[in-house]
Design an enzyme around this catalytic site. Sequence first.
Site, PDB file in Angstrom:
ATOM      1  N   ILE A 160       0.953  -1.186  -0.052  1.00  0.00           N
ATOM      2  CA  ILE A 160       0.164  -0.015  -0.177  1.00  0.00           C
ATOM      3  C   ILE A 160       0.942   1.468  -0.007  1.00  0.00           C
ATOM      4  O   ILE A 160       0.169   2.318  -0.072  1.00  0.00           O
ATOM      5  CB  ILE A 160      -1.033   0.016   1.181  1.00  0.00           C
ATOM      6  N   GLY A 161       2.244   1.211   0.037  1.00  0.00           N
ATOM      7  CA  GLY A 161       3.034   2.356  -0.145  1.00  0.00           C
ATOM      8  C   GLY A 161       4.270   2.038  -0.261  1.00  0.00           C
ATOM      9  O   GLY A 161       4.795   0.941   0.332  1.00  0.00           O
ATOM     10  N   GLU A 162       5.082   2.970  -1.104  1.00  0.00           N
ATOM     11  CA  GLU A 162       6.601   2.666  -0.984  1.00  0.00           C
ATOM     12  C   GLU A 162       7.374   3.931  -1.340  1.00  0.00           C
ATOM     13  O   GLU A 162       6.931   5.019  -1.539  1.00  0.00           O
ATOM     14  CB  GLU A 162       6.736   2.025  -2.543  1.00  0.00           C
ATOM     15  N   THR A 166      11.609   5.973  -0.389  1.00  0.00           N
ATOM     16  CA  THR A 166      12.808   5.697  -0.514  1.00  0.00           C
ATOM     17  C   THR A 166      13.659   4.896   0.443  1.00  0.00           C
ATOM     18  O   THR A 166      14.316   3.991   0.042  1.00  0.00           O
ATOM     19  CB  THR A 166      13.775   7.342  -0.248  1.00  0.00           C
ATOM     20  N   PHE A 167      12.849   4.894   1.672  1.00  0.00           N
ATOM     21  CA  PHE A 167      13.753   4.022   2.724  1.00  0.00           C
ATOM     22  C   PHE A 167      12.853   2.866   3.167  1.00  0.00           C
ATOM     23  O   PHE A 167      13.135   2.146   3.940  1.00  0.00           O
ATOM     24  CB  PHE A 167      13.952   4.922   3.954  1.00  0.00           C
ATOM     25  N   ASP A 218       9.501  15.644   7.914  1.00  0.00           N
ATOM     26  CA  ASP A 218       9.003  15.456   6.716  1.00  0.00           C
ATOM     27  C   ASP A 218       7.771  15.470   6.689  1.00  0.00           C
ATOM     28  O   ASP A 218       6.974  14.658   6.357  1.00  0.00           O
ATOM     29  CB  ASP A 218       9.436  13.753   6.233  1.00  0.00           C
ATOM     30  N   SER A 250       8.906   0.270   2.497  1.00  0.00           N
ATOM     31  CA  SER A 250       7.777  -0.152   1.695  1.00  0.00           C
ATOM     32  C   SER A 250       6.862  -0.526   2.809  1.00  0.00           C
ATOM     33  O   SER A 250       7.267  -1.165   3.789  1.00  0.00           O
ATOM     34  CB  SER A 250       8.040  -1.397   0.712  1.00  0.00           C
ATOM     35  N   VAL A 251       5.341  -0.388   2.435  1.00  0.00           N
ATOM     36  CA  VAL A 251       4.275  -0.521   3.568  1.00  0.00           C
ATOM     37  C   VAL A 251       3.434  -1.505   3.052  1.00  0.00           C
ATOM     38  O   VAL A 251       3.071  -1.247   1.986  1.00  0.00           O
ATOM     39  CB  VAL A 251       3.828   0.690   4.029  1.00  0.00           C
TER      40      VAL A 251
END
Length: 477
Positions: free
Chosen positions: A53-55, A57-58, A166, A60-61
């Site tokens: 569900i997410g990606e 730089t550091f 961030d 992934s989800v």
Amino acid sequence: MESPVCTETFPIDGCVKSTSKKSKTSRSVESDIESLYKAVPQLAKTFRIIDKIGEGTFSSVYLGEARMRDGSRDMFALKHLIPISHPTRIAAELQCLTVVGGRENVMGVEYCFRKEDHVVIVMPYMEHQAIVDVIGLLSFEEVRLYIYHLLKALRHIHQFGVIHRDIKPNNFLYNRKAKTFALVDFGLAQGTADTQIKLLKDLLGIRKAQRPVFSERNLNSCTSAASTTKQANKTESVRPGDLSNRRFPSARGGPASVRTQKHQRTAQQTFTCSCFQTDRVCNVCLARKQQVAPRAGTPGFRAPEVLTKCPNQGTAIDVWSAGVILLSLLSGRYPFFKASDDMIALAQIMTIRGSRETGRAAKAFGKAVLCSRELPRLDLRELCETLRGRRPLPDDEVPPVTDGKDTGKDGTGKTPAPLPKDQDPTPGEKPWCWHDEQGWDRVPDEAYDLLDRLLDLNPNSRITAALALQHPLFKGL
């Protein structure tokens, strides 16, 4: 601590096949899920990973389902950290989630799995909508609530001496229906001098020992370190066209050149800088070592002190980012700022806040910012209303007054309504206004006053999150 999750093993082969979302899951995502199971095999004992569900730089989800001991099934977000992060950085993120998270609109942590250099942080899953998908649907009251809860989260983490670094809509989850919020992703967090997060202190020591922070490139230098020495031996100054002397389009259509520089004299310096407040870079400045300063965050949300590589950055950089978010929400434009490098980003800020004001603010934190032409400061209300299309129309474009039963030719549902007879129109405005059920025709001055304070160019005078929550805009919350 005993886990409330059952230890029933979910077979890797069935982790994707058993879900109805397979048709929406690409083969690359299936491959990533299988790779994650192999990298951290203990996950299969607890979770059935459904989707990616997410990606970033550091990390992934992933979305995972777990069967609880009472027989219910709960959804969790599994954040897999890319195995290049420093161990102290990973531990510091976990400590932030553990100490600060779980309250005041800050996401907490449930579990953590690790095998060798692979780490997976398990957090509660929160359904949310991306701002880019709902920004055109939000009412002013929803915007007021959104920014209020964001500032609550910032006040909370700043009380612990944590700088998120961030802040952006993607890191502040928003469930519009349930009116719930959650600040996530402390992967770039940094501590203040008096931070209560011990590992952030350790991380600060590691960062100071490094050269460029996170291997960042110095955008204030015109050339690389190797060519800098070579340039320093030349008698001619750097010609226009260098990165530090690049020209950018201004809001008025003409060229604008922006350059930042730090002018500090040490006992070891033999020569005196001769380019201060000029449109060139002298050999003395070219020979200086690269500046080392934090430069985290997402382009478009970085504060002026970050863009100019000010070494002393505090919680004010989070407040600036919150101001940019409010600017997007009030104007209906997201993202508001979009730049390919820091100097263009600074030029874009100047077109809104003014070049002279930017120069004065930079001087307050030890920087010199020069612009090739003067850019006036814009009125924030006029700017936002213009972008939303709420400024008065020319005479020949004023639509007829209706009884309010139709939805208008454009289907917006907005109906022009005459002003009361005893109310004279403001000079320069038309004797009518749009009636807007979302409240955008009744945005109070307090909203733009708070926006002005959040976007204060000087971090020393920028309003804090705690004081912002006491602003009259939030009366009644």
